[in-house]
Write a protein that holds these residues in place. Structure first.
Motif, PDB file in Angstrom:
ATOM      1  N   GLU A   1      66.673  73.597  93.225  1.00  0.00           N
ATOM      2  CA  GLU A   1      66.754  73.854  91.787  1.00  0.00           C
ATOM      3  C   GLU A   1      67.401  75.212  91.522  1.00  0.00           C
ATOM      4  N   TYR A   2      68.410  75.202  90.634  1.00  0.00           N
ATOM      5  CA  TYR A   2      69.147  76.422  90.292  1.00  0.00           C
ATOM      6  C   TYR A   2      69.120  76.623  88.778  1.00  0.00           C
ATOM      7  N   PRO A   3      69.244  77.865  88.304  1.00  0.00           N
ATOM      8  CA  PRO A   3      69.454  78.097  86.871  1.00  0.00           C
ATOM      9  C   PRO A   3      70.789  77.464  86.470  1.00  0.00           C
ATOM     10  N   LEU A   4      70.874  76.944  85.242  1.00  0.00           N
ATOM     11  CA  LEU A   4      72.060  76.220  84.788  1.00  0.00           C
ATOM     12  C   LEU A   4      72.739  76.938  83.633  1.00  0.00           C
ATOM     13  N   ILE A   5      74.051  77.114  83.752  1.00  0.00           N
ATOM     14  CA  ILE A   5      74.897  77.629  82.683  1.00  0.00           C
ATOM     15  C   ILE A   5      75.883  76.518  82.339  1.00  0.00           C
ATOM     16  N   LYS A   6      75.929  76.118  81.057  1.00  0.00           N
ATOM     17  CA  LYS A   6      76.833  75.056  80.625  1.00  0.00           C
ATOM     18  C   LYS A   6      78.137  75.665  80.131  1.00  0.00           C
ATOM     19  N   LEU A   7      79.254  75.068  80.564  1.00  0.00           N
ATOM     20  CA  LEU A   7      80.593  75.514  80.175  1.00  0.00           C
ATOM     21  C   LEU A   7      81.309  74.411  79.414  1.00  0.00           C
ATOM     22  N   GLU A   8      82.149  74.779  78.483  1.00  0.00           N
ATOM     23  CA  GLU A   8      82.967  73.799  77.772  1.00  0.00           C
ATOM     24  C   GLU A   8      84.216  73.454  78.579  1.00  0.00           C
ATOM     25  N   ILE A   9      84.713  74.413  79.339  1.00  0.00           N
ATOM     26  CA  ILE A   9      85.930  74.198  80.113  1.00  0.00           C
ATOM     27  C   ILE A   9      85.859  75.048  81.373  1.00  0.00           C
ATOM     28  N   SER A  10      86.383  74.524  82.461  1.00  0.00           N
ATOM     29  CA  SER A  10      86.388  75.262  83.729  1.00  0.00           C
ATOM     30  C   SER A  10      87.688  74.949  84.464  1.00  0.00           C
ATOM     31  N   ARG A  11      87.772  75.387  85.698  1.00  0.00           N
ATOM     32  CA  ARG A  11      88.989  75.170  86.480  1.00  0.00           C
ATOM     33  C   ARG A  11      89.253  73.688  86.733  1.00  0.00           C
ATOM     34  N   THR A  12      88.231  72.840  86.657  1.00  0.00           N
ATOM     35  CA  THR A  12      88.418  71.412  86.918  1.00  0.00           C
ATOM     36  C   THR A  12      88.832  70.625  85.683  1.00  0.00           C
ATOM     37  N   SER A  13      88.802  71.258  84.498  1.00  0.00           N
ATOM     38  CA  SER A  13      89.194  70.533  83.287  1.00  0.00           C
ATOM     39  C   SER A  13      90.262  71.253  82.465  1.00  0.00           C
ATOM     40  N   HIS A  14      90.604  72.484  82.796  1.00  0.00           N
ATOM     41  CA  HIS A  14      91.599  73.233  82.030  1.00  0.00           C
ATOM     42  C   HIS A  14      93.002  72.705  82.346  1.00  0.00           C
ATOM     43  N   PRO A  15      93.811  72.439  81.326  1.00  0.00           N
ATOM     44  CA  PRO A  15      95.148  71.884  81.557  1.00  0.00           C
ATOM     45  C   PRO A  15      96.025  72.742  82.465  1.00  0.00           C
ATOM     46  N   TYR A  16      95.861  74.050  82.454  1.00  0.00           N
ATOM     47  CA  TYR A  16      96.691  74.907  83.309  1.00  0.00           C
ATOM     48  C   TYR A  16      96.453  74.592  84.783  1.00  0.00           C
ATOM     49  N   TYR A  17      95.207  74.357  85.155  1.00  0.00           N
ATOM     50  CA  TYR A  17      94.875  74.106  86.559  1.00  0.00           C
ATOM     51  C   TYR A  17      95.038  72.642  86.954  1.00  0.00           C
TER      52      TYR A  17
END
Length: 83
Positions: free
Chosen positions: A42-58
């Motif tokens: 179990e880890y603390p969770l931080i939710k992101l709207e966009i990351s390296r796996t969903s950003h169009p640049y990457y």
């Protein structure tokens, strides 16, 4: 590096990209009350709207947003207030 200016409470934190459900682990000092289980731990969770796996640049993929539809919807909604 100056002493006493950097945080001491680094720990492993899970970051979750909400657009594609990708989860990655890294060390962070970010505070959160949510947790997630990854590989039985179990880890603390931080939710992101966009990351390296969903950003169009990457990813090289572009998501089209229906901006015209939203504008037309806005105009029709507030047309009744027009004098």
């Amino acid at each position: 590096m100056r002493k006493g200016i950097h945080p001491e409470n680094y720990r492993m934190v899970a970051f979750k990209d909400m657009s594609n459900e990708d989860v990655f682990l890294t060390r962070s000092t970010a505070d959160t009350k949510e947790t997630i289980e990854v590989d039985g731990v179990e880890y603390p969770l931080i939710k992101l709207e966009i990351s390296r796996t969903s950003h169009p640049y990457y990813t090289g993929k572009v998501k089209l947003i229906d901006a015209a539809g939203r504008i037309d919807k806005f105009k029709s909604k507030y047309a009744k207030f027009k004098k």
